[in-house]
Design an enzyme around this catalytic site. Structure first.
Site, short mmCIF file in Angstrom:
data_model
loop_
_atom_site.label_atom_id
_atom_site.label_comp_id
_atom_site.label_asym_id
_atom_site.label_seq_id
_atom_site.Cartn_x
_atom_site.Cartn_y
_atom_site.Cartn_z
N GLY A 11 24.08 11.77 3.21
CA GLY A 11 25.48 12.10 3.47
C GLY A 11 26.38 11.12 2.73
O GLY A 11 26.16 9.91 2.79
N ARG A 72 20.58 15.49 0.05
CA ARG A 72 19.39 15.16 0.84
C ARG A 72 18.25 15.84 0.09
O ARG A 72 18.35 17.01 -0.25
CB ARG A 72 19.51 15.71 2.26
CG ARG A 72 20.78 15.22 2.98
CD ARG A 72 20.73 15.51 4.45
NE ARG A 72 22.03 15.36 5.09
CZ ARG A 72 22.56 14.19 5.47
NH1 ARG A 72 21.91 13.06 5.27
NH2 ARG A 72 23.74 14.15 6.07
N ASP A 103 19.30 5.97 6.03
CA ASP A 103 17.87 5.81 6.36
C ASP A 103 16.95 6.61 5.44
O ASP A 103 15.94 6.09 4.95
CB ASP A 103 17.62 6.13 7.84
CG ASP A 103 18.16 7.49 8.26
OD1 ASP A 103 18.85 8.15 7.45
OD2 ASP A 103 17.88 7.91 9.40
N THR A 125 26.21 4.45 4.92
CA THR A 125 26.26 5.65 5.78
C THR A 125 27.36 5.43 6.81
O THR A 125 27.51 4.31 7.31
CB THR A 125 24.92 5.91 6.50
OG1 THR A 125 25.16 6.79 7.61
CG2 THR A 125 24.28 4.64 7.05
N ASP A 127 27.23 6.31 9.69
CA ASP A 127 26.61 6.18 11.02
C ASP A 127 26.37 4.73 11.47
O ASP A 127 26.19 4.48 12.66
CB ASP A 127 25.27 6.94 11.06
CG ASP A 127 25.43 8.41 10.75
OD1 ASP A 127 26.56 8.92 10.89
OD2 ASP A 127 24.43 9.05 10.36
N ASP A 129 23.79 2.90 11.35
CA ASP A 129 22.60 2.85 12.20
C ASP A 129 21.37 2.23 11.55
O ASP A 129 20.26 2.37 12.06
CB ASP A 129 22.26 4.27 12.68
CG ASP A 129 22.00 5.22 11.52
OD1 ASP A 129 22.27 4.83 10.37
OD2 ASP A 129 21.55 6.36 11.77
N ARG A 171 25.16 11.15 14.08
CA ARG A 171 23.78 11.65 14.27
C ARG A 171 23.23 11.15 15.61
O ARG A 171 23.85 11.41 16.63
CB ARG A 171 22.89 11.18 13.11
CG ARG A 171 21.69 12.08 12.89
CD ARG A 171 20.84 11.56 11.76
NE ARG A 171 21.45 11.77 10.46
CZ ARG A 171 21.34 12.89 9.76
NH1 ARG A 171 20.65 13.88 10.22
NH2 ARG A 171 21.91 13.00 8.58
O1 F6P Z 1 24.56 10.73 8.29
C1 F6P Z 1 25.89 11.05 8.12
C2 F6P Z 1 26.23 12.32 8.88
O2 F6P Z 1 27.60 12.64 8.64
C3 F6P Z 1 25.95 12.28 10.37
O3 F6P Z 1 26.94 11.59 11.09
C4 F6P Z 1 25.84 13.74 10.70
O4 F6P Z 1 25.04 13.96 11.83
C5 F6P Z 1 25.20 14.31 9.46
O5 F6P Z 1 25.46 13.40 8.41
C6 F6P Z 1 25.70 15.67 9.06
O6 F6P Z 1 24.92 16.10 8.01
P1 F6P Z 1 25.33 17.27 7.03
O7 F6P Z 1 26.53 16.84 6.25
O8 F6P Z 1 24.11 17.44 6.17
O9 F6P Z 1 25.66 18.44 7.90
#
Ligand code: F6P
Length: 320
Positions: A11, A72, A103, A125, A127, A129, A171
């Site tokens: 992300g 991803r 991660d 990120t 997050d 985390d 997340r």
């Molecule tokens: O890891 C960053 C993040 O924005 C999280 O907070 C969220 O759960 C996820 O990515 C959303 O992923 P995507 O953009 O693939 O829907």
């Protein structure tokens, strides 16, 4: 002098571009030919590399998202995926790789490191985390964005005596919810790290109503539950008492120009990553402890998510 490639993966998070810019400019100043990989590991697998000059990263410091693209890339964790990535690096004569992400990005880097690639991880990120660092690029900006959203919701909530349930990204972790919620003076903050029940939330709201509080802001981390569901349930339990609405800011939290603090942090990390490679250190993940950027093993960066200190959550309860 080794050629170095830089990629952003997972992300996107505000400040990634500032990190890329620092990598390119510091790398060039150290005499390393610099490249970027388009769209993360998938660009590495497919062979999308571009040589970069200092001018090519002009304007990167203030830009949100990832200007070089991110993705991803499940292929990196599948048999043959890392080998394809390595073939691209070899074909372009790349001797070092900087990966900027969360991660999944660090797990991909660990696969490459295990196969002999010289790689350095930069934590980025929203997050916040990752286990080996107290901070990740983008968290500060995302938190500020959500705090701003909460501020706007407070205005309309107060005007209509409404209760808002606001869903925070993150997340499986509650960092954004907790920091933004605290900063915006939320009445309740629900995060996956701390057990909660809707009944307790309801009785807290009713107690506040008794005390004369006519509007509320509740923040729920996406990993702790569903804002829509909770809002509907609370609304059903309190006909004629509370009027409850849900708000899901979603990917708004990922976008926008990075905060000054994220720009500076990203610049330092990007510089440190190429310096490490130029000095012959690799297989490492950069992390912040206190005011110091430290080098950890990639293994350490792939461990359990970083926990939220219970004292901080308790403080949020005390002042909320
Ligand atoms: O890891 C960053 C993040 O924005 C999280 O907070 C969220 O759960 C996820 O990515 C959303 O992923 P995507 O953009 O693939 O829907």
């Amino acid at each position: 002098v080794t050629s170095i490639a830089v990629l952003t993966s997972g992300g996107d998070s505000p400040g990634m571009n500032a990190a890329v810019r620092a990598c390119v400019r510091v790398g060039l100043s150290l005499g390393c030919p610099m490249f970027i990989v388009e769209r993360g590991y998938s660009g590495l697998v497919d062979g999308r590399l571009r040589s970069m000059s200092s001018r090519d990263v002009a304007g990167f410091i203030t830009a949100g998202g990832s200007l070089i693209g991110s993705s991803r890339c499940p292929t990196m964790m599948e048999p043959g995926g890392p080998e394809q990535a390595i073939a691209t690096l070899e074909a372009h004569g790349i001797g070092g790789l900087v990966v900027i992400g969360g991660d999944g990005t660090h797990r991909g880097a660990r696969e490459l490191h295990r196969r002999g690639v010289k790689v350095v991880g930069v934590p980025s990120t929203i997050d916040n985390d990752l286990p080996h660092t107290e901070r990740t690029i983008g968290f500060d900006t995302a938190t500020n964005t959500l705090a701003m959203v909460l501020g706007k919701l407070r205005d309309t909530a107060a005007s209509h005596q409404r209760t808002f349930v606001v869903e925070a990204m993150g997340r499986g972790s509650g960092w954004i919810a907790l920091h933004a919620g605290m900063a915006a003076g939320a009445d309740a903050i629900l995060i996956p790290e701390v057990e909660w029940s809707r009944e307790a939330v309801l009785s807290g709201l009713l107690r506040r109503l008794d005390e004369g509080k006519t509007f509320n802001l509740l923040v729920i981390a996406e990993g702790a539950g569903d804002a829509d569901e909770l809002a509907k349930w609370l609304d059903r339990q309190t006909p004629d008492m509370l009027e409850v609405r849900a708000c899901i800011p979603g990917h708004i939290q990922r976008g926008g120009t990075p905060s000054v603090s994220d720009r500076l942090f990203a610049t330092e990390l990007g510089a440190r990553a190429v310096q490490a490679l130029a000095e012959g250190r690799s297989g490492i993940a950069l992390g912040l402890r206190g005011a110091t950027i430290e080098e950890h093993s990639l293994e350490a960066a792939c461990g359990e998510k970083r926990r939220i200190p219970r004292e901080l959550y308790d403080l949020a309860l005390q002042v909320g």
